[in-house]
Design an enzyme around this catalytic site. Structure first.
Site, mmCIF file in Angstrom:
data_model
loop_
_atom_site.group_PDB
_atom_site.id
_atom_site.type_symbol
_atom_site.label_atom_id
_atom_site.label_comp_id
_atom_site.label_asym_id
_atom_site.label_seq_id
_atom_site.Cartn_x
_atom_site.Cartn_y
_atom_site.Cartn_z
ATOM 1 N N LYS A 52 -15.932 -0.937 -32.869
ATOM 2 C CA LYS A 52 -16.111 -1.469 -34.230
ATOM 3 C C LYS A 52 -17.477 -1.070 -34.768
ATOM 4 C CE LYS A 52 -13.036 -5.347 -33.301
ATOM 5 N NZ LYS A 52 -12.898 -6.737 -32.873
ATOM 6 N N GLN A 96 -16.136 -12.021 -31.311
ATOM 7 C CA GLN A 96 -15.124 -11.384 -30.459
ATOM 8 C C GLN A 96 -14.489 -12.415 -29.526
ATOM 9 O OE1 GLN A 96 -14.266 -7.989 -30.723
ATOM 10 N NE2 GLN A 96 -12.577 -8.594 -29.385
ATOM 11 N N ASP A 119 -12.530 -11.700 -40.012
ATOM 12 C CA ASP A 119 -11.309 -11.660 -39.202
ATOM 13 C C ASP A 119 -10.159 -12.415 -39.870
ATOM 14 O OD1 ASP A 119 -11.358 -10.107 -36.922
ATOM 15 O OD2 ASP A 119 -12.397 -11.613 -35.704
#
Ligand code: NAP
Length: 283
Positions: A52, A96, A119
């Site tokens: 990412k 994460q 997200d």
């Protein structure tokens, strides 16, 4: 002829455009900022985070990585999130998953400012999706919609079947398809006669985590098949949730694994980070 929905090539095309957008924004004094928080030393998570970051940096996005040890307390993580929430240079915050056992993931997700929740996991953004109001959407389903759009596939009126009901894939996928006027069925492990359900699909999205679970008999010939799975088969090879060799010849269109949904997920993250940063241009 089956159309191969090439996520890698599509993501590259979309990212080239996005790079131009980012450089125009930078010229106007706004550099999109993405913060990725990694807690603990899960090797797979470290690889995801690195990918990412690389992608973000390649686009000219300011990528900030916060690495915290596996012993981090929930309070310590919440303090980092609070600082990022108040950091004007950061537009998107991503924690994460999975998190170490002493930390409650729901509490952490709810601590992220919903307007920086890149997200799309915060309940406010989930609510926005299901009330069909603008908000951030989970990257994987967002990327799948971008892939379909790139191939000019309009889902209006289609019978769409989503196999899997996770918060990160199945549920938001169903919400997006509904918002795009598909007729949506969500199947899961308790669904009776799954094959009878999946055979009704004009568009079949599979996110079960079961290697090569969807066989040719379960697919309506000519259907569009989206394979979200990233699984290992008995031989240790990376495969999807769909038996690609058997299903590809009968499908109208299909995503390969790898090179289908995966690259689109990361592209979606970048696209939504830049969208969030655009608000600073007008501030
Ligand atoms: P998950 O949280 O484990 O959810 C799996 C879903 O599949 C559950 O809803 C489960 O039903 C359903 N399921 C399990 N067995 C089933 C069966 N026999 N018949 C019908 N449904 C069944 O998984 P996930 O996080 O959504 O991920 C799914 C897959 O996508 C994994 O392979 C993951 O690695 C991959 N993935 C890929 C990307 C990408 O970027 N390419 C992103 C995210 C995930 P119940 O709810 O009833 O248990």
């Amino acid at each position: 002829m089956t159309t191969i929905l090439d996520g890698k090539q599509t993501a590259n095309t979309l990212m080239a455009d996005l790079k131009d957008t980012v450089s125009a924004m930078r010229a106007q004094g706004v550099t999109p900022g993405l913060a990725v928080v990694l807690v603990g030393d899960d090797p797979a998570s470290a690889i995801y985070v690195r990918n990412k970051q690389r992608r973000a940096e390649g686009l000219g996005i300011n990528s900030v990585k916060k690495t915290m040890p596996a012993t981090t307390t929930q309070a310590e993580l919440l303090a980092v999130i609070d600082a990022l929430n108040h950091d004007a240079s950061i537009d998107g915050i991503l924690v994460q998953l999975p998190l170490p056992a002493q930390i409650d993931a729901d509490t952490v997700i709810e601590a992220i400012d919903p307007n920086k929740d890149v997200d799309g996991f915060h309940p406010v953004n989930v609510g926005r999706l299901w009330t069909h109001t603008p908000g951030v959407v989970a990257s994987t389903p967002f990327g799948i919609m971008a892939l379909l759009a790139h191939y000019d596939i309009d889902v209006t009126g289609m019978n769409a079947v989503v196999v899997g009901r996770s918060n990160i894939v199945g549920r938001p996928m169903a919400g997006l398809l509904l918002n795009h006027n598909a007729t949506v069925t969500i199947a899961h492990s308790k669904t009776k006669d799954l094959a009878a359900v999946t055979r009704q699909a004009d568009l079949l999205v599979v996110a079960t985590g079961l290697p090569e679970f969807i066989t040719a008999e379960m697919v309506n010939p000519g259907a569009i098949v989206i394979d979200v799975g990233m699984d290992r088969n008995a031989a240790g090879q990376l495969v999807g949730d769909v038996d690609y060799a058997a299903v590809a010849p009968i499908a109208g269109a299909i995503t390969p694994v790898p090179g289908g949904v995966g690259p689109m997920t990361i592209a979606a993250l970048m696209m939504q980070t830049v969208e969030l940063a655009k608000r600073r241009l007008n501030a």
